[in-house]
Write a protein that holds these residues in place. Structure first.
Motif, PDB file in Angstrom:
ATOM      1  N   ILE A  47      23.768   0.405  -7.931  1.00  0.00           N
ATOM      2  CA  ILE A  47      24.772   1.349  -8.437  1.00  0.00           C
ATOM      3  C   ILE A  47      24.386   2.733  -7.932  1.00  0.00           C
ATOM      4  CG2 ILE A  47      25.981   2.207 -10.507  1.00  0.00           C
ATOM      5  CD1 ILE A  47      25.902  -0.841 -10.466  1.00  0.00           C
ATOM      6  N   ASP A  48      25.325   3.433  -7.279  1.00  0.00           N
ATOM      7  CA  ASP A  48      24.968   4.748  -6.752  1.00  0.00           C
ATOM      8  C   ASP A  48      25.296   5.851  -7.765  1.00  0.00           C
ATOM      9  OD1 ASP A  48      27.637   5.477  -6.495  1.00  0.00           O
ATOM     10  OD2 ASP A  48      27.688   5.223  -4.318  1.00  0.00           O
ATOM     11  N   GLU A  49      24.953   7.087  -7.393  1.00  0.00           N
ATOM     12  CA  GLU A  49      25.072   8.230  -8.306  1.00  0.00           C
ATOM     13  C   GLU A  49      26.533   8.584  -8.613  1.00  0.00           C
ATOM     14  OE1 GLU A  49      23.012   9.784 -10.132  1.00  0.00           O
ATOM     15  OE2 GLU A  49      21.010   9.341  -9.352  1.00  0.00           O
ATOM     16  N   ASP A  50      27.469   8.061  -7.813  1.00  0.00           N
ATOM     17  CA  ASP A  50      28.893   8.258  -8.123  1.00  0.00           C
ATOM     18  C   ASP A  50      29.452   7.098  -8.942  1.00  0.00           C
ATOM     19  OD1 ASP A  50      29.891  10.767  -6.606  1.00  0.00           O
ATOM     20  OD2 ASP A  50      28.633   9.733  -5.142  1.00  0.00           O
ATOM     21  N   GLY A  51      28.573   6.142  -9.282  1.00  0.00           N
ATOM     22  CA  GLY A  51      29.006   5.006 -10.104  1.00  0.00           C
ATOM     23  C   GLY A  51      29.555   3.832  -9.307  1.00  0.00           C
ATOM     24  N   ASN A  52      29.493   3.901  -7.967  1.00  0.00           N
ATOM     25  CA  ASN A  52      29.953   2.767  -7.158  1.00  0.00           C
ATOM     26  C   ASN A  52      28.935   1.626  -7.235  1.00  0.00           C
ATOM     27  OD1 ASN A  52      32.191   4.296  -5.989  1.00  0.00           O
ATOM     28  ND2 ASN A  52      30.592   5.397  -4.856  1.00  0.00           N
ATOM     29  N   SER A  53      29.456   0.405  -7.248  1.00  0.00           N
ATOM     30  CA  SER A  53      28.599  -0.773  -7.341  1.00  0.00           C
ATOM     31  C   SER A  53      28.664  -1.560  -6.029  1.00  0.00           C
ATOM     32  CB  SER A  53      29.088  -1.637  -8.513  1.00  0.00           C
ATOM     33  OG  SER A  53      28.476  -2.898  -8.472  1.00  0.00           O
ATOM     34  N   TYR A  54      27.518  -1.986  -5.554  1.00  0.00           N
ATOM     35  CA  TYR A  54      27.442  -2.712  -4.280  1.00  0.00           C
ATOM     36  C   TYR A  54      26.685  -4.018  -4.448  1.00  0.00           C
ATOM     37  CZ  TYR A  54      28.064   2.125  -2.636  1.00  0.00           C
ATOM     38  OH  TYR A  54      28.483   3.409  -2.456  1.00  0.00           O
ATOM     39  N   ILE A  55      27.114  -5.046  -3.713  1.00  0.00           N
ATOM     40  CA  ILE A  55      26.295  -6.250  -3.550  1.00  0.00           C
ATOM     41  C   ILE A  55      25.249  -5.896  -2.496  1.00  0.00           C
ATOM     42  CG2 ILE A  55      26.263  -8.696  -2.968  1.00  0.00           C
ATOM     43  CD1 ILE A  55      29.322  -8.721  -3.524  1.00  0.00           C
ATOM     44  N   ASP A  56      23.989  -5.987  -2.874  1.00  0.00           N
ATOM     45  CA  ASP A  56      22.901  -5.435  -2.063  1.00  0.00           C
ATOM     46  C   ASP A  56      22.249  -6.494  -1.177  1.00  0.00           C
ATOM     47  OD1 ASP A  56      20.765  -3.996  -1.079  1.00  0.00           O
ATOM     48  OD2 ASP A  56      19.608  -4.079  -2.945  1.00  0.00           O
ATOM     49  N   TYR A  57      22.384  -6.330   0.145  1.00  0.00           N
ATOM     50  CA  TYR A  57      21.697  -7.230   1.078  1.00  0.00           C
ATOM     51  C   TYR A  57      20.536  -6.544   1.786  1.00  0.00           C
ATOM     52  CZ  TYR A  57      25.503 -10.475   0.281  1.00  0.00           C
ATOM     53  OH  TYR A  57      26.390 -11.328  -0.321  1.00  0.00           O
ATOM     54  N   VAL A  58      20.155  -5.361   1.290  1.00  0.00           N
ATOM     55  CA  VAL A  58      18.986  -4.688   1.855  1.00  0.00           C
ATOM     56  C   VAL A  58      17.756  -5.039   1.011  1.00  0.00           C
ATOM     57  CG1 VAL A  58      17.934  -2.460   2.392  1.00  0.00           C
ATOM     58  CG2 VAL A  58      20.343  -2.867   2.949  1.00  0.00           C
ATOM     59  N   GLY A  59      17.950  -5.109  -0.309  1.00  0.00           N
ATOM     60  CA  GLY A  59      16.868  -5.569  -1.179  1.00  0.00           C
ATOM     61  C   GLY A  59      15.585  -4.775  -0.993  1.00  0.00           C
ATOM     62  N   SER A  60      15.754  -3.426  -0.911  1.00  0.00           N
ATOM     63  CA  SER A  60      14.607  -2.541  -0.679  1.00  0.00           C
ATOM     64  C   SER A  60      13.891  -2.892   0.626  1.00  0.00           C
ATOM     65  CB  SER A  60      13.641  -2.557  -1.872  1.00  0.00           C
ATOM     66  OG  SER A  60      12.689  -1.528  -1.720  1.00  0.00           O
ATOM     67  N   TRP A  61      14.644  -3.449   1.574  1.00  0.00           N
ATOM     68  CA  TRP A  61      14.138  -3.817   2.905  1.00  0.00           C
ATOM     69  C   TRP A  61      13.194  -5.019   2.847  1.00  0.00           C
ATOM     70  CZ3 TRP A  61      16.826  -1.591   6.735  1.00  0.00           C
ATOM     71  CH2 TRP A  61      17.533  -0.427   6.392  1.00  0.00           C
ATOM     72  N   GLY A  62      13.386  -5.878   1.861  1.00  0.00           N
ATOM     73  CA  GLY A  62      12.642  -7.141   1.858  1.00  0.00           C
ATOM     74  C   GLY A  62      11.926  -7.538   0.574  1.00  0.00           C
ATOM     75  N   PRO A  63      11.360  -6.581  -0.156  1.00  0.00           N
ATOM     76  CA  PRO A  63      10.551  -6.979  -1.320  1.00  0.00           C
ATOM     77  C   PRO A  63      11.304  -7.722  -2.426  1.00  0.00           C
ATOM     78  CG  PRO A  63      10.059  -4.722  -0.683  1.00  0.00           C
ATOM     79  CD  PRO A  63      11.241  -5.144   0.139  1.00  0.00           C
ATOM     80  N   LEU A  64      12.603  -7.418  -2.616  1.00  0.00           N
ATOM     81  CA  LEU A  64      13.276  -7.881  -3.841  1.00  0.00           C
ATOM     82  C   LEU A  64      13.830  -9.294  -3.712  1.00  0.00           C
ATOM     83  CD1 LEU A  64      15.001  -4.554  -4.931  1.00  0.00           C
ATOM     84  CD2 LEU A  64      12.741  -5.448  -5.536  1.00  0.00           C
ATOM     85  N   LEU A  65      12.951 -10.243  -3.456  1.00  0.00           N
ATOM     86  CA  LEU A  65      13.342 -11.640  -3.298  1.00  0.00           C
ATOM     87  C   LEU A  65      14.043 -12.175  -4.541  1.00  0.00           C
ATOM     88  CD1 LEU A  65      13.022 -14.066  -1.278  1.00  0.00           C
ATOM     89  CD2 LEU A  65      10.987 -14.685  -2.548  1.00  0.00           C
ATOM     90  N   LEU A  66      13.690 -11.626  -5.712  1.00  0.00           N
ATOM     91  CA  LEU A  66      14.321 -12.097  -6.959  1.00  0.00           C
ATOM     92  C   LEU A  66      15.381 -11.120  -7.459  1.00  0.00           C
ATOM     93  CD1 LEU A  66      11.111 -13.384  -8.826  1.00  0.00           C
ATOM     94  CD2 LEU A  66      12.742 -14.708  -7.453  1.00  0.00           C
ATOM     95  N   GLY A  67      15.731 -10.147  -6.645  1.00  0.00           N
ATOM     96  CA  GLY A  67      16.738  -9.164  -7.054  1.00  0.00           C
ATOM     97  C   GLY A  67      16.114  -7.993  -7.802  1.00  0.00           C
ATOM     98  N   HIS A  68      16.976  -7.090  -8.248  1.00  0.00           N
ATOM     99  CA  HIS A  68      16.504  -5.895  -8.958  1.00  0.00           C
ATOM    100  C   HIS A  68      16.140  -6.234 -10.401  1.00  0.00           C
ATOM    101  CE1 HIS A  68      17.811  -3.050  -5.813  1.00  0.00           C
ATOM    102  NE2 HIS A  68      18.758  -3.940  -5.601  1.00  0.00           N
ATOM    103  N   ARG A  69      15.055  -5.658 -10.869  1.00  0.00           N
ATOM    104  CA  ARG A  69      14.643  -5.720 -12.268  1.00  0.00           C
ATOM    105  C   ARG A  69      14.532  -7.164 -12.780  1.00  0.00           C
ATOM    106  NH1 ARG A  69      16.709  -3.690 -16.437  1.00  0.00           N
ATOM    107  NH2 ARG A  69      14.875  -2.619 -17.185  1.00  0.00           N
ATOM    108  N   HIS A  70      13.843  -7.999 -12.038  1.00  0.00           N
ATOM    109  CA  HIS A  70      13.646  -9.364 -12.544  1.00  0.00           C
ATOM    110  C   HIS A  70      12.829  -9.290 -13.834  1.00  0.00           C
ATOM    111  CE1 HIS A  70      12.150 -13.499 -12.850  1.00  0.00           C
ATOM    112  NE2 HIS A  70      13.292 -13.790 -12.235  1.00  0.00           N
ATOM    113  N   PRO A  71      13.269  -9.982 -14.904  1.00  0.00           N
ATOM    114  CA  PRO A  71      12.634  -9.822 -16.225  1.00  0.00           C
ATOM    115  C   PRO A  71      11.118 -10.081 -16.211  1.00  0.00           C
ATOM    116  CG  PRO A  71      14.555 -11.283 -16.365  1.00  0.00           C
ATOM    117  CD  PRO A  71      14.423 -10.868 -14.930  1.00  0.00           C
TER     118      PRO A  71
END
Ligand SMILES: *Cc1c(COP(=O)(O)O)cnc(C)c1O
Length: 421
Positions: A47-71
């Motif tokens: 989610i960007d600072e203007d409130g737009n939502s994106y399906i993210d295929y960058v994943g912080s350039w690789g680390p986020l194999l489980l997505g953002h904020r995995h519990p």
């Protein structure tokens, strides 16, 4: 799509941060426009600072194999906050992470933790030189191994996008210690060893390249690198900073059945926090200080936050091997039926849509891609709420958080682009 706030922030950022970004690949230099400033991430979404939502295929350039904020990762971080964020003294968690890495990647008999992928490759090269007593390094065109001085030669994505060939600030004598050869061609490696064999300390390679876009090895290529290096007493270094724990729990070396002498890791093993690691044969790692004469150190190395996040991530993956099947299935859906004139390269959850008829097997064939058309595609997708890398020469990443619906929406957005007049 509203971008006022990102634009204002970019204005501000450019006054205090070179180019407004803390890593060049985050700029939209190759494609023009304002990078989106991110407020938060959740699962497969940014989610960007203007409130737009994106399906993210960058994943912080690789680390986020489980997505953002995995519990599981977030819980592990919370626990650390209760005990302290840095001690500069050894902790039990570091052993656990090293043991788990060794279990997953058996060629890494011993492991040293550092703070980034760059540090890992830099240290692995120093170790290779210290161990062999030789100076030359072979790398491959289009492979990126971090911003290490003598590896910033024909180094793919970030530099290619900015049309920087030789980095200002790297002494010519450093670059001269590096031989850059085309990827996926074992003959030129054989020739280089015939000419300089007794001076070559190591061959460093991304076993599946991600940094000129995704380019898998041709059959027999990695085997040939293994055989040639062994025959000449040089070390084979697999840079698995991107592929480690992404392509499989044991990385690319598990899939291709190759045992390198040294391996570098980063990205996934930090669960989204800064980390790197290098490791390999115990007799080689024994040369690292304090057990040996090759000096390498780090104030925050083995940092409790990074180690705990990484450990949580790897333990989750170990307990859920089915994640890799899901990643493969979703990625296959995403990459099915490319339009004519386009080449889709994929290895597991790494993929690139090359705007060229292909095949793309090395840097020569990758750079035939129509980057102007890619730029239009990138902006189109961004407007449709799909966040891809702004450069043609990057891998995209599917995470375990991507749903079937995310994939369908992405494919539909791409189809609409190709249906444009
Ligand atoms: C990202 C990457 C690096 C550098 O890692 P940093 O953490 O950015 O320093 C090195 N090698 C490969 C293959 C990478 O993909």
């Amino acid at each position: 799509m509203k971008t006022d706030r990102s634009e204002a922030l970019f204005e501000r950022a450019r006054k205090v941060i070179p180019g407004g970004v803390n890593s060049p690949v985050r700029a939209f230099r190759g494609v023009g426009g304002t990078p989106r400033f991110i407020r938060c991430g959740e699962g497969s979404r940014l989610i960007d600072e203007d409130g737009n939502s994106y399906i993210d295929y960058v994943g912080s350039w690789g680390p986020l194999l489980l997505g953002h904020r995995h519990p599981q990762v977030i819980d592990a971080l919370r626990e650390v906050l209760e005990v302290g964020t840095s001690f500069g003294a050894p902790t039990e968690r570091e052993i656990e992470l090293a043991e788990l890495i060794r279990q997953a990647v058996p060629s890494m008999e011993m492991v040293r933790l550092v703070n980034s992928g760059t540090e890992a490759t830099m240290s692995a090269l120093r170790l290779a030189r210290g161990y062999t007593g030789r100076e030359l390094i072979i790398k491959f065109e289009g492979c990126y191994h971090g911003h290490v001085d003598n590896l910033l030669v024909k180094a793919g994505s970030g530099m290619a996008t900015l049309a920087i060939s030789d980095t200002v600030g790297v002494p010519a004598s450093f670059a001269a210690a590096t031989i850059a050869l085309p990827f996926n061609n074992a003959d030129v490696v054989e020739q280089a060893f015939r000419a300089h064999g007794s001076d070559i300390a190591a061959v460093i390679v991304e076993p599946v390249v991600g940094n000129m876009g995704c380019v898998p090895p041709l059959p027999g290529y990695l085997e040939a690198l293994r055989e040639i290096t062994a025959r000449h007493g040089a070390l084979l270094i697999f840079d698995e900073v991107m592929t480690g724990f992404r392509l499989a729990f044991g990385g690319a070396q598990q899939i291709y059945g190759i045992r390198p002498d040294l391996t570098t890791l980063g990205k996934v093993i930090g669960g989204g926090l800064p980390i790197g690691a290098y490791g390999g044969r115990a007799d080689i790692l024994a040369k690292v200080a304090p057990s040996g004469p090759v000096y390498q150190a780090g104030t925050l190395s083995g940092n409790p936050l990074a180690v705990s996040a990484g450990l949580a991530m790897l333990l989750y993956l170990q307990a859920h091997p089915e994640v890799y099947n899901q990643l493969d299935r979703r990625s296959a859906e995403l990459c099915a039926d490319p339009p004519a004139g386009m080449t889709v390269n994929r290895a597991g959850s790494m993929f690139t849509f090359f705007f060229t008829a292909g095949p793309v097997v090395d840097w020569e064939t990758a750079k035939k891609a129509d980057t102007a058309r890619y730029a239009r595609f990138f902006h189109w997708m961004l407007e449709q709420g799909v966040y891809l890398a702004p450069s043609q020469f990057e891998a995209g990443f599917v995470s375990a958080a991507h749903t079937g619906e995310d994939i369908t929406r992405t494919v539909e957005a791409a189809r609409a682009f190709f249906a444009l007049p």
